[in-house]
Design a protein around this motif. Sequence first.
Motif, PDB file in Angstrom:
ATOM      1  N   MET A   1       0.039   8.144   1.568  1.00 40.08           N
ATOM      2  CA  MET A   1       0.790   8.051   2.834  1.00 40.08           C
ATOM      3  C   MET A   1       1.930   7.041   2.728  1.00 40.08           C
ATOM      4  O   MET A   1       3.060   7.290   3.192  1.00 40.08           O
ATOM      5  CB  MET A   1      -0.156   7.613   3.970  1.00 40.08           C
ATOM      6  CG  MET A   1      -1.220   8.614   4.328  1.00 40.08           C
ATOM      7  SD  MET A   1      -0.569  10.104   5.097  1.00 40.08           S
ATOM      8  CE  MET A   1      -0.086   9.499   6.705  1.00 40.08           C
TER       9      MET A   1
ATOM     10  N   GLY B   1       0.846  -1.204   0.000  1.00 41.45           N
ATOM     11  CA  GLY B   1       0.000   0.000   0.000  1.00 41.45           C
ATOM     12  C   GLY B   1       0.870   1.238   0.000  1.00 41.45           C
ATOM     13  O   GLY B   1       1.132   1.830   1.048  1.00 41.45           O
ATOM     14  N   VAL B   2       1.359   1.607  -1.207  1.00 42.19           N
ATOM     15  CA  VAL B   2       2.244   2.778  -1.294  1.00 42.19           C
ATOM     16  C   VAL B   2       1.496   3.921  -1.991  1.00 42.19           C
ATOM     17  O   VAL B   2       1.892   4.391  -3.052  1.00 42.19           O
ATOM     18  CB  VAL B   2       3.597   2.444  -1.974  1.00 42.19           C
ATOM     19  CG1 VAL B   2       4.541   1.813  -0.981  1.00 42.19           C
ATOM     20  CG2 VAL B   2       3.423   1.508  -3.182  1.00 42.19           C
ATOM     21  N   GLY B   3       0.410   4.328  -1.368  1.00 41.54           N
ATOM     22  CA  GLY B   3      -0.402   5.434  -1.883  1.00 41.54           C
ATOM     23  C   GLY B   3       0.106   6.759  -1.325  1.00 41.54           C
ATOM     24  O   GLY B   3       1.306   6.950  -1.135  1.00 41.54           O
TER      25      GLY B   3
ATOM     26  N   MET C   1      -0.266  -0.165   4.596  1.00 41.97           N
ATOM     27  CA  MET C   1      -0.864   1.180   4.687  1.00 41.97           C
ATOM     28  C   MET C   1      -1.993   1.249   3.671  1.00 41.97           C
ATOM     29  O   MET C   1      -1.826   1.711   2.543  1.00 41.97           O
ATOM     30  CB  MET C   1       0.217   2.227   4.413  1.00 41.97           C
ATOM     31  CG  MET C   1      -0.211   3.641   4.775  1.00 41.97           C
ATOM     32  SD  MET C   1      -0.863   3.720   6.459  1.00 41.97           S
ATOM     33  CE  MET C   1      -0.851   5.449   6.798  1.00 41.97           C
TER      34      MET C   1
ATOM     35  N   PRO D   1      -6.479   1.354   2.603  1.00 44.39           N
ATOM     36  CA  PRO D   1      -7.629   2.236   2.854  1.00 44.39           C
ATOM     37  C   PRO D   1      -8.514   1.834   4.043  1.00 44.39           C
ATOM     38  O   PRO D   1      -8.918   2.692   4.823  1.00 44.39           O
ATOM     39  CB  PRO D   1      -8.422   2.160   1.542  1.00 44.39           C
ATOM     40  CG  PRO D   1      -7.429   1.779   0.502  1.00 44.39           C
ATOM     41  CD  PRO D   1      -6.457   0.878   1.196  1.00 44.39           C
TER      42      PRO D   1
ATOM     43  N   VAL E   1      -5.369  -8.740   2.657  1.00 45.96           N
ATOM     44  CA  VAL E   1      -3.937  -8.953   2.371  1.00 45.96           C
ATOM     45  C   VAL E   1      -3.267  -9.846   3.422  1.00 45.96           C
ATOM     46  O   VAL E   1      -2.294 -10.534   3.109  1.00 45.96           O
ATOM     47  CB  VAL E   1      -3.119  -7.640   2.187  1.00 45.96           C
ATOM     48  CG1 VAL E   1      -3.674  -6.806   1.056  1.00 45.96           C
ATOM     49  CG2 VAL E   1      -3.008  -6.850   3.450  1.00 45.96           C
TER      50      VAL E   1
ATOM     51  N   PHE F   1       4.565  -3.432  -2.689  1.00 46.61           N
ATOM     52  CA  PHE F   1       3.465  -3.893  -3.542  1.00 46.61           C
ATOM     53  C   PHE F   1       2.264  -2.977  -3.343  1.00 46.61           C
ATOM     54  O   PHE F   1       1.971  -2.532  -2.227  1.00 46.61           O
ATOM     55  CB  PHE F   1       3.042  -5.333  -3.230  1.00 46.61           C
ATOM     56  CG  PHE F   1       1.790  -5.711  -3.993  1.00 46.61           C
ATOM     57  CD1 PHE F   1       1.820  -5.824  -5.377  1.00 46.61           C
ATOM     58  CD2 PHE F   1       0.573  -5.888  -3.342  1.00 46.61           C
ATOM     59  CE1 PHE F   1       0.657  -6.116  -6.103  1.00 46.61           C
ATOM     60  CE2 PHE F   1      -0.591  -6.185  -4.055  1.00 46.61           C
ATOM     61  CZ  PHE F   1      -0.534  -6.305  -5.443  1.00 46.61           C
ATOM     62  N   ASP F   2       1.590  -2.711  -4.463  1.00 44.82           N
ATOM     63  CA  ASP F   2       0.324  -1.962  -4.438  1.00 44.82           C
ATOM     64  C   ASP F   2      -0.502  -2.472  -5.610  1.00 44.82           C
ATOM     65  O   ASP F   2       0.051  -2.882  -6.633  1.00 44.82           O
ATOM     66  CB  ASP F   2       0.617  -0.460  -4.614  1.00 44.82           C
ATOM     67  CG  ASP F   2      -0.581   0.420  -4.264  1.00 44.82           C
ATOM     68  OD1 ASP F   2      -0.495   1.173  -3.283  1.00 44.82           O
ATOM     69  OD2 ASP F   2      -1.611   0.347  -4.992  1.00 44.82           O
TER      70      ASP F   2
ATOM     71  N   VAL G   1      -0.278  13.641   5.050  1.00 45.21           N
ATOM     72  CA  VAL G   1       0.746  13.441   4.014  1.00 45.21           C
ATOM     73  C   VAL G   1       1.979  14.289   4.314  1.00 45.21           C
ATOM     74  O   VAL G   1       3.115  13.836   4.155  1.00 45.21           O
ATOM     75  CB  VAL G   1       0.168  13.778   2.618  1.00 45.21           C
ATOM     76  CG1 VAL G   1       1.237  13.679   1.545  1.00 45.21           C
ATOM     77  CG2 VAL G   1      -0.992  12.829   2.273  1.00 45.21           C
TER      78      VAL G   1
HETATM   79  P1  NAD Z   1      -4.423   5.984  -0.650  1.00 42.04           P
HETATM   80  O1  NAD Z   1      -5.720   5.586  -1.241  1.00 42.04           O
HETATM   81  O2  NAD Z   1      -3.647   7.098  -1.267  1.00 42.04           O
HETATM   82  O3  NAD Z   1      -3.448   4.717  -0.557  1.00 42.04           O
HETATM   83  C1  NAD Z   1      -3.882   3.418  -0.311  1.00 42.04           C
HETATM   84  C2  NAD Z   1      -3.167   2.493  -1.314  1.00 42.04           C
HETATM   85  O4  NAD Z   1      -3.517   1.148  -1.028  1.00 42.04           O
HETATM   86  C3  NAD Z   1      -3.557   2.764  -2.766  1.00 42.04           C
HETATM   87  O5  NAD Z   1      -2.402   3.046  -3.522  1.00 42.04           O
HETATM   88  C4  NAD Z   1      -4.251   1.466  -3.205  1.00 42.04           C
HETATM   89  O6  NAD Z   1      -3.998   1.135  -4.574  1.00 42.04           O
HETATM   90  C5  NAD Z   1      -3.602   0.466  -2.262  1.00 42.04           C
HETATM   91  N1  NAD Z   1      -4.369  -0.751  -2.082  1.00 42.04           N
HETATM   92  C6  NAD Z   1      -5.684  -0.912  -1.838  1.00 42.04           C
HETATM   93  N2  NAD Z   1      -5.991  -2.210  -1.683  1.00 42.04           N
HETATM   94  C7  NAD Z   1      -4.831  -2.894  -1.820  1.00 42.04           C
HETATM   95  C8  NAD Z   1      -4.482  -4.272  -1.759  1.00 42.04           C
HETATM   96  N3  NAD Z   1      -5.404  -5.216  -1.521  1.00 42.04           N
HETATM   97  N4  NAD Z   1      -3.189  -4.600  -1.939  1.00 42.04           N
HETATM   98  C9  NAD Z   1      -2.250  -3.662  -2.186  1.00 42.04           C
HETATM   99  N5  NAD Z   1      -2.515  -2.342  -2.252  1.00 42.04           N
HETATM  100  C10 NAD Z   1      -3.794  -1.980  -2.081  1.00 42.04           C
HETATM  101  O7  NAD Z   1      -4.738   6.300   0.896  1.00 42.04           O
HETATM  102  P2  NAD Z   1      -3.810   7.079   1.941  1.00 42.04           P
HETATM  103  O8  NAD Z   1      -4.234   8.498   2.007  1.00 42.04           O
HETATM  104  O9  NAD Z   1      -2.389   6.729   1.693  1.00 42.04           O
HETATM  105  O10 NAD Z   1      -4.318   6.419   3.307  1.00 42.04           O
HETATM  106  C11 NAD Z   1      -3.871   5.141   3.731  1.00 42.04           C
HETATM  107  C12 NAD Z   1      -4.350   4.926   5.154  1.00 42.04           C
HETATM  108  O11 NAD Z   1      -3.810   5.946   5.985  1.00 42.04           O
HETATM  109  C13 NAD Z   1      -5.874   4.981   5.319  1.00 42.04           C
HETATM  110  O12 NAD Z   1      -6.266   3.986   6.215  1.00 42.04           O
HETATM  111  C14 NAD Z   1      -6.100   6.380   5.868  1.00 42.04           C
HETATM  112  O13 NAD Z   1      -7.259   6.471   6.649  1.00 42.04           O
HETATM  113  C15 NAD Z   1      -4.846   6.562   6.702  1.00 42.04           C
HETATM  114  N6  NAD Z   1      -4.494   7.966   6.929  1.00 42.04           N
HETATM  115  C16 NAD Z   1      -4.459   8.832   5.879  1.00 42.04           C
HETATM  116  C17 NAD Z   1      -4.107  10.159   6.118  1.00 42.04           C
HETATM  117  C18 NAD Z   1      -4.053  11.162   4.983  1.00 42.04           C
HETATM  118  O14 NAD Z   1      -3.931  12.359   5.252  1.00 42.04           O
HETATM  119  N7  NAD Z   1      -4.091  10.737   3.727  1.00 42.04           N
HETATM  120  C19 NAD Z   1      -3.799  10.598   7.418  1.00 42.04           C
HETATM  121  C20 NAD Z   1      -3.801   9.675   8.446  1.00 42.04           C
HETATM  122  C21 NAD Z   1      -4.154   8.348   8.198  1.00 42.04           C
END
Ligand code: NAD
Length: 294
Positions: A11, A7-9, A63, A65, A73, A29-30, A124
């Motif tokens: 965050m 999960g390299v989105g 990391m 959703p 996973v 991996f993502d 972020v």
């Molecule tokens: P994001 O959607 O940018 O990233 C999540 C990544 O997970 C995506 O790249 C997606 O393709 C990947 N993914 C989904 N299902 C998958 C799977 N089965 N296998 C592999 N990869 C998979 O979200 P984000 O903003 O990075 O948030 C991630 C977590 O952090 C969430 O739980 C969110 O609540 C938490 N969070 C986010 C923030 C923020 O400001 N963005 C702040 C604090 C906490």
Amino acid sequence: MNIGFVGVGKMGLPMARNLVEAGHAVTAFDLASAAVAAAVENGAAAADSAAAASAGADVVITMLPAGGHVRDVYGPSDGIIETVSPGTLLIDCSTIDVASARAVAAAARQSGLDMLDAPVSGGVSGAEAGTLTFMVGGEAAAFESARPILAAMGKTIVHAGASGNGQVAKICNNMILGVSIIAVSEAFTLGQKLGLDAKTLFDISSNASGSCWTMVNHAPVPGIVETAASNRDFKPGFATAMMLKDLRLAQQAAESVAAATPMGAQAAALYTLFSNAGNDDLDYTAIIKMIAGE
Ligand code: NAD
């Protein structure tokens, strides 16, 4: 250390980059191939599944959703729990429901693995700067093993107790934040309608019994707190969609233990209205616009 990162989105990517910069070998991996490509540009190796990223790792970090993604996973079949070697430490940094966090940690424990829930605050910008706060649930010894890894991505690392308690700390904290910004927004809207200048109210209230962290750091009226999102057209910051997610998780958890959280429920309802009106991408403090009837 060898670290599998799933999960390299928004965050996960900067968190993985900070691990690489701290000298760790990160395999990412993502589901989104563009996210994996970005991780590779930042020094990680690519894997084509969560299991492949985890095979042979000393530590696995996820990391993702939501709870469903985390349950998927890690297991039950062909998941991370089945794949990793004995002694691998599992750390889920996603913000998810308490029940899923506890269920996955229990499944890991049944396979003889330590697992921590370690949700973050700081957004972020905190992930990029390596200044996240980690709220960690799980065994004390596992927490101590994780501390140096988490320190490469964050500044404040707190052990909140047993499994799931990291998630509990996160949703309780954010429920306070959601309720308090609504109280601050109502008071500032009322003061202005009655002819009281917002800065004057701030100067009085921030030094009086109405003061709170939200008002002092995230004042929703512009021209008061320089770094507040209200001074940049409510560009997040902490987005409304994220606030609503956390308020809903808090309500779900409250229901599971029959806890009465009427203010939290009201905050969730107000943020649902605000979100449904198309404001997901605005900072959470923008809710003052709805309260003021704008
Ligand atoms: P994001 O959607 O940018 O990233 C999540 C990544 O997970 C995506 O790249 C997606 O393709 C990947 N993914 C989904 N299902 C998958 C799977 N089965 N296998 C592999 N990869 C998979 O979200 P984000 O903003 O990075 O948030 C991630 C977590 O952090 C969430 O739980 C969110 O609540 C938490 N969070 C986010 C923030 C923020 O400001 N963005 C702040 C604090 C906490």
